[in-house]
Design a protein around this motif. Sequence first.
Motif, PDB file in Angstrom:
ATOM      1  N   PHE A   6      40.375  56.238  23.002  1.00  0.00           N
ATOM      2  CA  PHE A   6      40.788  56.725  24.326  1.00  0.00           C
ATOM      3  C   PHE A   6      42.303  56.777  24.348  1.00  0.00           C
ATOM      4  O   PHE A   6      42.968  56.153  23.525  1.00  0.00           O
ATOM      5  N   TYR A   8      45.843  56.094  26.471  1.00  0.00           N
ATOM      6  CA  TYR A   8      46.250  54.930  27.262  1.00  0.00           C
ATOM      7  C   TYR A   8      47.559  55.227  27.969  1.00  0.00           C
ATOM      8  O   TYR A   8      48.468  55.833  27.377  1.00  0.00           O
ATOM      9  N   GLN A  35      38.258  42.319  32.031  1.00  0.00           N
ATOM     10  CA  GLN A  35      37.231  41.382  31.578  1.00  0.00           C
ATOM     11  C   GLN A  35      35.807  41.939  31.703  1.00  0.00           C
ATOM     12  O   GLN A  35      34.863  41.397  31.119  1.00  0.00           O
ATOM     13  N   ILE A  38      36.675  45.953  29.158  1.00  0.00           N
ATOM     14  CA  ILE A  38      36.817  45.920  27.698  1.00  0.00           C
ATOM     15  C   ILE A  38      35.489  45.597  27.010  1.00  0.00           C
ATOM     16  O   ILE A  38      35.137  46.258  26.033  1.00  0.00           O
ATOM     17  N   ASP A  53      46.210  51.655  32.704  1.00  0.00           N
ATOM     18  CA  ASP A  53      46.459  50.217  32.803  1.00  0.00           C
ATOM     19  C   ASP A  53      47.405  49.963  33.984  1.00  0.00           C
ATOM     20  O   ASP A  53      48.572  50.353  33.942  1.00  0.00           O
ATOM     21  N   ARG A  56      51.072  46.904  34.856  1.00  0.00           N
ATOM     22  CA  ARG A  56      52.539  46.968  34.874  1.00  0.00           C
ATOM     23  C   ARG A  56      53.071  47.367  36.247  1.00  0.00           C
ATOM     24  O   ARG A  56      54.262  47.546  36.417  1.00  0.00           O
ATOM     25  N   LEU A 109      42.568  36.173  33.430  1.00  0.00           N
ATOM     26  CA  LEU A 109      42.888  37.606  33.359  1.00  0.00           C
ATOM     27  C   LEU A 109      42.177  38.427  34.420  1.00  0.00           C
ATOM     28  O   LEU A 109      42.729  39.400  34.936  1.00  0.00           O
TER      29      LEU A 109
ATOM     30  N   HIS B   5      50.663  53.936  20.007  1.00  0.00           N
ATOM     31  CA  HIS B   5      51.660  53.356  20.898  1.00  0.00           C
ATOM     32  C   HIS B   5      52.458  52.310  20.145  1.00  0.00           C
ATOM     33  O   HIS B   5      51.890  51.511  19.411  1.00  0.00           O
ATOM     34  N   PRO B  22      45.464  52.774  20.998  1.00  0.00           N
ATOM     35  CA  PRO B  22      45.233  52.065  22.268  1.00  0.00           C
ATOM     36  C   PRO B  22      44.001  51.169  22.232  1.00  0.00           C
ATOM     37  O   PRO B  22      43.969  50.132  22.884  1.00  0.00           O
ATOM     38  N   LEU B  25      42.046  45.994  19.630  1.00  0.00           N
ATOM     39  CA  LEU B  25      41.959  44.739  20.376  1.00  0.00           C
ATOM     40  C   LEU B  25      43.049  43.790  19.888  1.00  0.00           C
ATOM     41  O   LEU B  25      43.399  43.790  18.696  1.00  0.00           O
ATOM     42  N   LEU B  55      48.533  33.882  26.235  1.00  0.00           N
ATOM     43  CA  LEU B  55      49.247  35.120  26.556  1.00  0.00           C
ATOM     44  C   LEU B  55      50.191  34.772  27.700  1.00  0.00           C
ATOM     45  O   LEU B  55      49.722  34.407  28.789  1.00  0.00           O
ATOM     46  N   VAL B  65      41.468  41.749  25.354  1.00  0.00           N
ATOM     47  CA  VAL B  65      42.798  42.237  25.722  1.00  0.00           C
ATOM     48  C   VAL B  65      43.114  43.316  24.684  1.00  0.00           C
ATOM     49  O   VAL B  65      42.823  43.138  23.501  1.00  0.00           O
ATOM     50  N   LEU B  66      43.700  44.415  25.135  1.00  0.00           N
ATOM     51  CA  LEU B  66      44.131  45.431  24.174  1.00  0.00           C
ATOM     52  C   LEU B  66      45.502  45.043  23.636  1.00  0.00           C
ATOM     53  O   LEU B  66      46.325  44.479  24.367  1.00  0.00           O
ATOM     54  N   VAL B  68      47.896  46.945  23.125  1.00  0.00           N
ATOM     55  CA  VAL B  68      48.933  47.625  23.925  1.00  0.00           C
ATOM     56  C   VAL B  68      49.256  46.850  25.205  1.00  0.00           C
ATOM     57  O   VAL B  68      50.379  46.927  25.707  1.00  0.00           O
ATOM     58  N   GLN B  69      48.296  46.115  25.717  1.00  0.00           N
ATOM     59  CA  GLN B  69      48.554  45.333  26.927  1.00  0.00           C
ATOM     60  C   GLN B  69      49.518  44.180  26.650  1.00  0.00           C
ATOM     61  O   GLN B  69      50.131  43.660  27.575  1.00  0.00           O
ATOM     62  N   ALA B  70      49.583  43.761  25.394  1.00  0.00           N
ATOM     63  CA  ALA B  70      50.445  42.628  25.051  1.00  0.00           C
ATOM     64  C   ALA B  70      51.875  43.070  24.771  1.00  0.00           C
ATOM     65  O   ALA B  70      52.746  42.233  24.507  1.00  0.00           O
ATOM     66  N   ASP B  71      52.121  44.364  24.851  1.00  0.00           N
ATOM     67  CA  ASP B  71      53.469  44.882  24.594  1.00  0.00           C
ATOM     68  C   ASP B  71      54.483  44.180  25.500  1.00  0.00           C
ATOM     69  O   ASP B  71      54.297  44.108  26.721  1.00  0.00           O
ATOM     70  N   ARG B  73      55.098  41.073  25.669  1.00  0.00           N
ATOM     71  CA  ARG B  73      54.686  39.755  26.139  1.00  0.00           C
ATOM     72  C   ARG B  73      54.650  38.754  24.985  1.00  0.00           C
ATOM     73  O   ARG B  73      54.831  39.117  23.837  1.00  0.00           O
TER      74      ARG B  73
ATOM     75  N   TYR C 102      37.341  49.869  12.424  1.00  0.00           N
ATOM     76  CA  TYR C 102      37.330  50.919  13.434  1.00  0.00           C
ATOM     77  C   TYR C 102      36.801  52.219  12.845  1.00  0.00           C
ATOM     78  O   TYR C 102      35.963  52.902  13.445  1.00  0.00           O
TER      79      TYR C 102
END
Lengths: 292, 170, 688
Positions: A6, A8, A35, A38, A53, A56, A109, B5, B22, B25, B55, B65-66, B68-71, B73, C102
């Motif tokens: 996908f 993002y 939660q 995903i 997302d 942010r 989360l 990303h 993206p 995981l 995190l 959590v992806l 990319v979400q941890a970017d 952090r 993947y």
Amino acid sequence: MIPPRFEYAAPKSIGEAVGLLKSSGGEAKVLAGGQSMIPLLKLRLAAPALLVDINRIEGLDYIRESGGFLRVGALTRVATLSRSALLERRYGALHDASLTIADPLVRNLGTVGGNISHGDPSNDLPAVLLAAEGELAATGPSGGRTFRAEDFFVDTFTTALAQDEILTEARIPVPPPRSGGVYLKVEQKVADFATAGVAVQVSLGRESECAKVGIGLTGVGPTALKAKKAEGAMLGKKATDRKAVEEAGELAADASSPASDIRGTAEYKRGLIRMLVARGLDRASQRARRKS
Amino acid sequence: MTQAHHVVVEVNGVKREADVEPRLLLVHFLRENLGLTGSHIGCDTTSCGACTVLLDGKAVKSCTVLAVQADGRKVTTIEGLGADGKLDRVQEGFVAKHGLQCGFCTPGMVISAYALLQENPDPTEEEIKTAISGNICRCTGYESIIESVKHAAKAGRRRKAPSRPSRRRS
Amino acid sequence: MSVGFVDEEQDPDVRFVRGAGRYVDDIKLEGMQHLYVVRSPYARARVLSVKGGITGDELKATMESVGEDAGGRSTVSFPVLSASYVSYVGQPVAAVLGGDKYEAADKAEEVDVQYEPLKPVMDPERSLESEPIHPGTESNLVAAAELGKDFELKAPVEVDETLRMERIAPNPMETKGMVASYDGSLLTVYASTQSPFSWREGLAGSLGLKEESVRVVQMDTGGGFGSKGGIYPEYVVAAYAAMKTKRPVKWSESRYENLLATNMGRGVRGRMKVYADRKGKLKGLKADLLVDVGAYPLGGGAWTAKWIASQLVGPYAVPKAYATAKAVLTNKVNMGPYRGAGRPEAAFFMERMMDRIADETGVDAAEVRLRNATTRRTISPLGMEAPPSRRFFMEALRAFKYSSRKKKEKVGLSFFMLIPAAYGGESAKLAVKGGRVKVWMGGSSHGQRHDVFAKKLVSEELGVPQDVIDFQHTDTAAISGGVGSWGSRTAILGGGALVEASRSLKAAAKKELGKGYSPARILEGDYEAEAFFKPKDMLNTLGANLATARLTKEGNAVVEEVLSFYDAGKVLNQFMLESQVTGGVAQGVGEVMYERAVYSEDGQLLTASIADAGVIHATEMPKSVVMTAAHRSTLPHGAKGVGESPTIGVPPAATRALEVLLGRRFTTLPIEPEKLWALDVSDGGRTR
């Protein structure tokens, strides 16, 4: 288990996020705490073209009272609810529910907005909102709208939100003095979905009779349910009125339509509803009296 | 092909950068991209907690959590606990009380216990059980794990207030 | 020969708490590909076509019966990849390779399989009257056994009951997996396993290789509980893919796949009838067992029915006993060993009947058991030998403080006999070089910390300090033969082999060094010794459990405390033993309250996550108190088996405690949640 591909995006504002949803033509999904989302992606039960997302976006994580409402920002983590002294003091049902959702790691989360807008009849917060006459605020391309919780939960995994709308705030009216709420959940094991759950919100009158009653049910229908007839049966009655309480339990069980599954038979779940409604009325009234 | 990303994640105090899909995981980013194989994958339903990491200081399941979400952090994995080659007191507790058998759930258990003690240095047994209720162990029956956490808590209290034994426990 | 993945000089606990365990999925090899298996979504279907990936038309291998569940050849062949029909949801039909997980998962979606679904056979009770699930066979009957002699008897007390233990998934925290690499002549397999030697035999057999051409190296193994003793179709496919592509191949399944396609335990129905006098003394026992072996009889189906029947009498003396047992096919994943593997079923059936006799006669449940306990070595009419048990059980009751606890609490009791899987023996090897002693066993730890007793025994025998001893993971290239770790056997057999190997190494050193011999001098030399230990004596041992139950303030019944009193022989390490037992208590309680595999009528697994499968959390764990009776065995190190004791003894004791608490009779495990309320919830909790 591997998610499908996908695109993002992590917009910085609600406006931007809504724009992305709108331009995706229905192929985008909102990612909040992730939660539920995903795991769905991992099982390939969801395959959005774009994941928006919203983590942010600033200013969606708060718990405050203003304008006659408790206002909880959609990105408020469930764990934050558990830590709130205000909730523990005045919004007992919401506080109770926050402690029963999934497990502590998930709660760090998982968000309030996600729990509600996922539309899962087994999620715990919707019943609390239904019992407490809550409202939900959302923003879409043409601005904001507010839903009564009662009108929000349409069907399993379906809410009143348009595809390009984002839930921004959950609201509960500030209860009058001598009010109390409770959320009771029976789960087979910790971290499980509710076999059945009941939220009760009461406001007591001068004689400790129920001047206002709200009852919400978890996991026993296509959506979380508001047990209106049961609420009606308790109006003007005391929580110590066994007959009234039994009738309320009966009416709530009648209002439910649970499925027999690995958590138990439909009859068992109805039985739990009767039991939990009775207990919930009792405990909510106790809390209401304690806080007078 | 989806757009990659660029992410910058501070993992165990070190900035790590990568171009990621993206859908990647966080747990796979840690294990496959960074070679930090201490975070394990024991389920696909966010149930078992073998992949638990910190995190931004909060214990979370890195399988949910992806990357990319941890970017931007901070992530702390089991490999990031302890300093100068020494074990953290939570790790020491798990060794002292043998809070493990096959070792597979251990990194996640240790991280959850670590997060608990950061927030609550003197937990009750019930609080310990709740704190690890998102982590499944199939081997130990949990008793030795609970003892390990208690051991670590005790060590922490000793370390923090050696000269003030009468200090009230918070 | 070390492959260098695992730092075996480091204490395993320290490695594990650092996240430095080395499991199969942690392996990265140059050029490694990932295998993803395409599985049947149907419980029973004709396979019309398979397009894409490695298919059963390309790889025509069938499964070999090896490991703990090996039970001779079956008349039904179990294809590694099914090309004609499928017999359970999750059965492999094709496989694809990708550069990473993947890519492999994406490629799997491109494989096109056409099926013609058929009505599956799900209920073992109706299996025999259903159409055979395997074309070309006559019926779904796999095995039938008759033990003892039929009899006619009239007794003052006659009780019959139909009892069930539902299927459960072993659920080790690490799912199954392996890495295979092939250099043109040697196939090397890194395995998550309880038995590298079974893997070697099975892989060589299925792929038509010589055993010398296959090397199996055990990695850190994250639990097994019986499920990792034999081999699975995926292993053969992954090995084949590595040989075909000449590149390393990793296969590491998800939990979902693990639940769909890993052998499950239990799934047994017992119709029991007991005859007794008014004092509870047994006069006769009749049993009829039905075992649901799933789709292919490789997972123990061929012998489990008879195995359970043979031990029904347990530690008791009964003049007459007669048992019939059948094993039947259904469209489910195979039955296989799960911690206890037949022993828990036998104990649950018998112990439930002892409680029934107590209820019918009014004699105390402990007294009924004592009255029937053996007083000397006895061979039961069903052919199993039991040691004298009465004195041990009296010892257990004292340890439990049974009489005083019974007055105050809701208690359940169980007595049982553990029959360790001693057949086949076990190997061990020692090698001294450069001042260190390397130690191997033919089957070793997948979480039990066998290194602890191994170091202790070798250190005691050789007189060298423990810190010079390095315990090695089992590697078929390092030791000439071996069996595997299951059935409460490793401490007794592997331990015995270690003692024998140590003694022969010491003798060789003494011979060479003559008067200059000392333990320290051993370390200066270069020695090797290997031993294969086969015990001659019966090693059956005894155990007892007491469980208590209480109501929560919500009115829900829970198991509060479990006391275990086991004869573990000479205890090699009390700490490790208690850890093992308490872990087993968790599984035993899980089996009573939560754990089960539920299938829909069309054969879909409804409990397809580790949460829904019912594995317990810290919050559900009762208090566990572990006590041992140290009656030395006749083995060189005096040990007895213990690993499976809790899953044998806890279910009947905990079930009884709940039964006493709630005043309801329980015949099926797990007990349904709705039956665990003090009030009739289905009727609304009005009695609150």
